[in-house]
Enzyme design. Structure first.
Site, PDB file in Angstrom:
ATOM      1  N   SER A 122       0.828  -1.198   0.000  1.00 48.43           N
ATOM      2  CA  SER A 122       0.000   0.000   0.000  1.00 48.43           C
ATOM      3  C   SER A 122       0.873   1.262   0.000  1.00 48.43           C
ATOM      4  O   SER A 122       1.688   1.435  -0.908  1.00 48.43           O
ATOM      5  CB  SER A 122      -0.973  -0.062   1.190  1.00 48.43           C
ATOM      6  OG  SER A 122      -1.990   0.897   1.048  1.00 48.43           O
ATOM      7  N   ASP A 177     -10.000  -5.031  -4.205  1.00 38.81           N
ATOM      8  CA  ASP A 177      -9.462  -3.990  -3.314  1.00 38.81           C
ATOM      9  C   ASP A 177     -10.374  -2.761  -3.325  1.00 38.81           C
ATOM     10  O   ASP A 177     -10.511  -2.101  -4.350  1.00 38.81           O
ATOM     11  CB  ASP A 177      -8.046  -3.604  -3.779  1.00 38.81           C
ATOM     12  CG  ASP A 177      -7.311  -2.754  -2.765  1.00 38.81           C
ATOM     13  OD1 ASP A 177      -7.965  -2.012  -2.000  1.00 38.81           O
ATOM     14  OD2 ASP A 177      -6.059  -2.817  -2.741  1.00 38.81           O
ATOM     15  N   HIS A 211      -8.028  -5.371   0.220  1.00 40.90           N
ATOM     16  CA  HIS A 211      -6.793  -4.598   0.431  1.00 40.90           C
ATOM     17  C   HIS A 211      -5.923  -5.342   1.441  1.00 40.90           C
ATOM     18  O   HIS A 211      -5.778  -4.942   2.594  1.00 40.90           O
ATOM     19  CB  HIS A 211      -7.121  -3.185   0.905  1.00 40.90           C
ATOM     20  CG  HIS A 211      -5.942  -2.252   0.853  1.00 40.90           C
ATOM     21  ND1 HIS A 211      -5.280  -1.944  -0.309  1.00 40.90           N
ATOM     22  CD2 HIS A 211      -5.304  -1.575   1.830  1.00 40.90           C
ATOM     23  CE1 HIS A 211      -4.283  -1.108  -0.047  1.00 40.90           C
ATOM     24  NE2 HIS A 211      -4.281  -0.867   1.251  1.00 40.90           N
TER      25      HIS A 211
END
Length: 232
Positions: A122, A177, A211
């Site tokens: 991320s 995600d 995610h």
């Protein structure tokens, strides 16, 4: 100064998973927003190679605009998570310099840059991409999980030294995600192909994954590390 971590602020309390034998390579891995190095040190321990040192630094705690200015671990400020959101250019560049200091510390301790992989998840993956592509040293590769390329409009010019033109990039993204849509990951992969040799960019997606990471992704990361950092 060779073994002194105090000159590199992020190393002083970074989580380090040492090799079980002589360390001839290193993986520096950067966590996502609000996390710490501990979770990724645990994840990497499960796929570790005995001659590789894994370094998982903690981001500094700063107010994050995206989260109503709450103070949390963050490599730089985030205003939004879309390709056209405003970006914290000063913060991104400063964070990249701090990561480059870790790379140079490992080099002083005898691990050449072409035996160092930079990676992250991320926001950490975003920083690893930006740092590696603007680095003055030729690195082994980049692991970019569920992320994007910060300051993407500045590339390919920002990688002007071309030092990492042939760097291998493993980019992975969950297809479900909700935070950083897989479409954003695909746009990033296309952009990366304009910065490095296109055949060096692998973009893998994982059905049903949100995610986060998954076992198949971690196996892909392990294979990528083994291929780029063979035993010597």
């Amino acid at each position: 100064m060779c073994g002194n971590n105090m000159s590199v602020p992020l190393l002083a309390d970074a989580v380090t998973v040492s090799g079980a034998e002589r360390e001839t390579a290193a993986v520096i891995f950067l966590h996502g927003l609000g996390d710490t190095g501990h979770s990724w040190a645990d994840a990497l321990s499960s796929i570790r190679l005995p001659y590789v040192k894994y370094i998982c630094p903690h981001a500094p705690r700063i107010p994050v605009t995206l989260n109503m200015k709450m103070v949390m671990p963050s490599w730089f400020d985030l205003m939004g998570l879309t390709p056209d959101a405003p970006e914290d250019e000063v913060g991104i560049k400063k964070a990249a310099e701090n990561i480059k200091a870790i790379i140079e510390h490992e080099m002083k301790n005898g691990i050449p840059p072409n035996r160092i992989i930079l990676g992250g998840f991320s926001q950490g993956g975003a920083l690893s991409l930006y740092t590696a592509l603007t680095c003055q040293h030729q690195l082994a590769g980049i692991v970019a999980l569920s992320c994007w390329l910060p300051l993407h409009k500045a590339f390919p010019q920002a990688a002007n030294n071309g030092m990492n033109k042939d760097i291998a990039i493993l980019q992975c993204h969950g297809e479900m995600d909700p935070m950083i849509p897989v479409r954003f990951g695909a746009l990033t992969a296309e952009k990366l192909k304009s910065v490095v040799t296109p055949t060096k960019v692998q973009f893998k997606t994982y059905p049903g994954v949100m995610h986060s990471s998954c076992p198949q992704e971690m196996m892909a990361v392990k294979e990528f590390i083994e291929k780029l950092l063979p035993r010597i």
